[in-house]
Design a protein around this motif. Structure first.
Motif, PDB file in Angstrom:
ATOM      1  N   CYS A 277     -15.366  -2.740 -10.938  1.00 37.09           N
ATOM      2  CA  CYS A 277     -14.878  -1.388 -11.155  1.00 37.09           C
ATOM      3  C   CYS A 277     -15.850  -0.521 -11.949  1.00 37.09           C
ATOM      4  CB  CYS A 277     -13.530  -1.428 -11.879  1.00 37.09           C
ATOM      5  SG  CYS A 277     -13.546  -2.446 -13.382  1.00 37.09           S
ATOM      6  N   TYR A 310     -17.924   3.787  -8.372  1.00 34.41           N
ATOM      7  CA  TYR A 310     -17.921   4.626  -9.571  1.00 34.41           C
ATOM      8  C   TYR A 310     -19.328   5.162  -9.860  1.00 34.41           C
ATOM      9  CZ  TYR A 310     -17.229   5.870 -14.503  1.00 34.41           C
ATOM     10  OH  TYR A 310     -17.172   6.541 -15.699  1.00 34.41           O
ATOM     11  N   ARG A 374      -9.797   3.527  -7.091  1.00 35.62           N
ATOM     12  CA  ARG A 374      -9.796   2.952  -8.426  1.00 35.62           C
ATOM     13  C   ARG A 374      -8.576   2.062  -8.670  1.00 35.62           C
ATOM     14  NH1 ARG A 374     -10.933   8.365 -11.839  1.00 35.62           N
ATOM     15  NH2 ARG A 374      -9.883   9.308 -10.052  1.00 35.62           N
ATOM     16  N   CYS A 441     -11.957  -7.173 -11.779  1.00 36.62           N
ATOM     17  CA  CYS A 441     -11.180  -6.057 -12.342  1.00 36.62           C
ATOM     18  C   CYS A 441      -9.728  -6.026 -11.883  1.00 36.62           C
ATOM     19  CB  CYS A 441     -11.823  -4.708 -12.018  1.00 36.62           C
ATOM     20  SG  CYS A 441     -13.504  -4.518 -12.626  1.00 36.62           S
ATOM     21  N   HIS A 442      -9.259  -7.023 -11.164  1.00 41.44           N
ATOM     22  CA  HIS A 442      -7.905  -6.965 -10.618  1.00 41.44           C
ATOM     23  C   HIS A 442      -7.167  -8.273 -10.865  1.00 41.44           C
ATOM     24  CE1 HIS A 442      -8.303  -3.072  -8.635  1.00 41.44           C
ATOM     25  NE2 HIS A 442      -9.536  -3.442  -8.349  1.00 41.44           N
ATOM     26  N   GLN A 448      -8.729  -7.610 -17.142  1.00 42.51           N
ATOM     27  CA  GLN A 448     -10.071  -7.501 -16.586  1.00 42.51           C
ATOM     28  C   GLN A 448     -11.068  -8.425 -17.271  1.00 42.51           C
ATOM     29  OE1 GLN A 448     -11.505  -3.505 -16.497  1.00 42.51           O
ATOM     30  NE2 GLN A 448      -9.794  -2.711 -15.326  1.00 42.51           N
ATOM     31  N   ARG A 452     -13.899 -10.301 -14.747  1.00 43.88           N
ATOM     32  CA  ARG A 452     -15.091  -9.488 -14.471  1.00 43.88           C
ATOM     33  C   ARG A 452     -16.302 -10.410 -14.576  1.00 43.88           C
ATOM     34  NH1 ARG A 452     -15.579  -3.647 -16.993  1.00 43.88           N
ATOM     35  NH2 ARG A 452     -16.992  -3.507 -15.222  1.00 43.88           N
TER      36      ARG A 452
END
Length: 472
Positions: A277, A310, A374, A441-442, A448, A452
């Motif tokens: 992310c 991003y 996002r 990130c999920h 996170q 990550r």
């Protein structure tokens, strides 16, 4: 006594006082002499004890060829462990460069041409120099040289930490450099290798932050020498007749392209992952982590569907245009075609088409739009619901291969890389799954941190065997 001395004349009283102090002065002098004698005796006895307990060592150098100055003798330090007496053999095992013949066996076993390495005090092969021939022998190896406790013959300055460049001389000569004195002291394994220098490279400066202390001679075989000569002749041709065609130049410098290597076919076991992310650098690190997981397990890597990135497609973009709601695919920034020649790679759509019936995939990998980039999408939610995810952030976890027990019992174990991290492994139950998922990130409940996959991938997986590690 006071009345007697007072009644005496002045001259007689002075003589009386001097006579009364004389015995006292003699006694003090005797005490000082006796103390000095005792201290001298103690020092002599202590020195004798040291000489008896720690006799001087024998020079570790061997006579140099006629006309060549012998290296300075090295006295064995009493604080360091003594080496076991063993025959002089080439016991060090450097990481063998391509086309290199190791210097094993007795020194007289092979007839090598005259070779030497010259160490210089300053960069650019300048200043005081020290020449070492390939006939040099240390306690633990032949055709090698330790700079530990050696000195420049002219200034008497120690070589260790005070030399900055070197030059290898001799036909087919290669010198490997190490960060530990393998010829003088005993070290386990082959750790400490830095790099190798060939005779045709000329003067080479060393890294003063990590200076080599052990040098080992090697020998190219004849085929490698011929190949090197032909390469040199080809390079000379280019210098005389430089390439001007830009297409041909691009082909020459694109060394990573392997057009003749076939594309790896997809397997029936997969590694899926989600784009990180964060910005581009975080996306790159997460992508590299997924590649390593798929390569280590021999699985097919499934690329996520295109979506907004991003700071590229949305977010506070400072340069390169205004705010946008576009889509970005991994193939726009990474050479996926080249990656497919090293490991099997497919897109999320190809994965869905292949396995939707067998794995019961309920959501198609459609690319979300706008601000949905996002958040969670049906595709991301389905992957987590069906395959969960591995909380293996490289900042908090380290994967040990093939298992935790095998790595911890191996000679390749590195305690420093294990500090502050939880140990995880690809267990038999995990490897039995068709899909291993890494949901960047999920994680559950929006977690996170451990979902990550950021950081250098070099230490994300630690292998018990060096051959596997070196292939990475």
């Amino acid at each position: 006594a006071r009345s007697t001395s007072a009644a005496m004349p002045r001259s007689k009283r002075s003589r009386f006082l001097r006579a009364s102090r004389k015995p006292f002065r003699c006694s003090m002098f005797r005490v000082i002499v006796a103390s000095f004698a005792i201290a001298t005796l103690v020092i002599v006895c202590f020195l004798g004890f040291l000489i008896h307990k720690f006799p001087p060592g024998v020079s570790s150098s061997v006579p140099a060829p006629p006309g060549i100055p012998s290296p300075v003798s090295v006295i064995e330090s009493p604080r360091l462990p003594k080496l076991p007496k063993s025959p002089i053999i080439g016991s060090s095992k450097p990481k063998k460069p391509h086309g290199v013949e190791l210097a094993t066996g007795n020194v007289k076993e092979k007839r090598w041409p005259a070779q030497s390495v010259i160490l210089y005090e300053k960069p650019g092969c300048k200043g005081e120099k020290y020449e070492v021939h390939n006939t040099h022998v240390e306690n633990n190896c032949a055709k090698c040289f330790d700079v530990c406790q050696k000195k420049f013959s002219g200034s008497g300055r120690e070589i260790q930490g005070h030399w900055r460049s070197l030059k290898v001389v001799g036909e087919g000569a290669i010198v490997s450099m190490w960060a530990i004195c393998k010829g003088t002291w005993t070290y386990p394994g082959d750790e400490g290798y830095i790099s190798s220098v060939q005779a045709d490279e000329g003067c080479k400066d060393i890294n003063k932050e990590w200076p080599p202390v052990h040098l080992q001679f090697h020998m190219k075989d004849e085929s490698q020498i011929s190949s090197a000569k032909s390469e040199l002749e080809e390079e000379t041709q280019y210098r005389k007749n430089p390439i001007k065609n830009t297409v041909e130049i691009l082909e020459k410098i694109s060394y990573w392209k392997e057009p003749d290597k076939p594309i790896k076919p997809a397997t029936t076991e997969y590694v899926t992952f989600l784009k990180d992310c964060g910005g581009f650098n975080n996306i790159r690190m997460g992508f590299e982590h997924a590649i390593l997981m798929a390569w280590a397990t021999g699985r097919t890597l499934v690329l996520p569907p295109p979506e907004g990135w991003y700071l590229i497609d949305f977010g506070p973009i400072k340069r390169g245009g205004s705010y946008s709601k576009g889509m970005t695919d991994f193939s726009e920034y990474f050479d996926i075609d080249h990656l497919k020649r090293g490991m099997p790679v497919i897109t999320a759509q190809e994965f869905y088409d292949r396995e939707k019936d067998r794995l019961g995939l309920t959501a198609e990998p459609k690319s979300p739009s706008g601000f949905e980039n996002r958040g969670k999408s049906p595709w991301k939610t389905m992957l987590w619901d069906k395959f969960n995810g591995q909380p293996w952030s490289p900042n908090k976890r380290v994967v040990l291969w093939p298992t935790i027990d095998e790595y911890m019992a191996s000679s390749n174990k590195n305690d420093l890389l294990l500090q502050g991290k939880g140990k995880v492994e690809f267990s038999s139950d995990l490897l039995a799954k068709t899909v291993i998922h890494f949901p960047a990130c999920h994680g559950p409940n929006g977690d996170q941190g451990i979902y990550r996959y950021l950081g250098q991938i070099a230490n994300a997986v630690l292998f018990s065997k060096k051959t596997k590690r070196n292939r990475v």
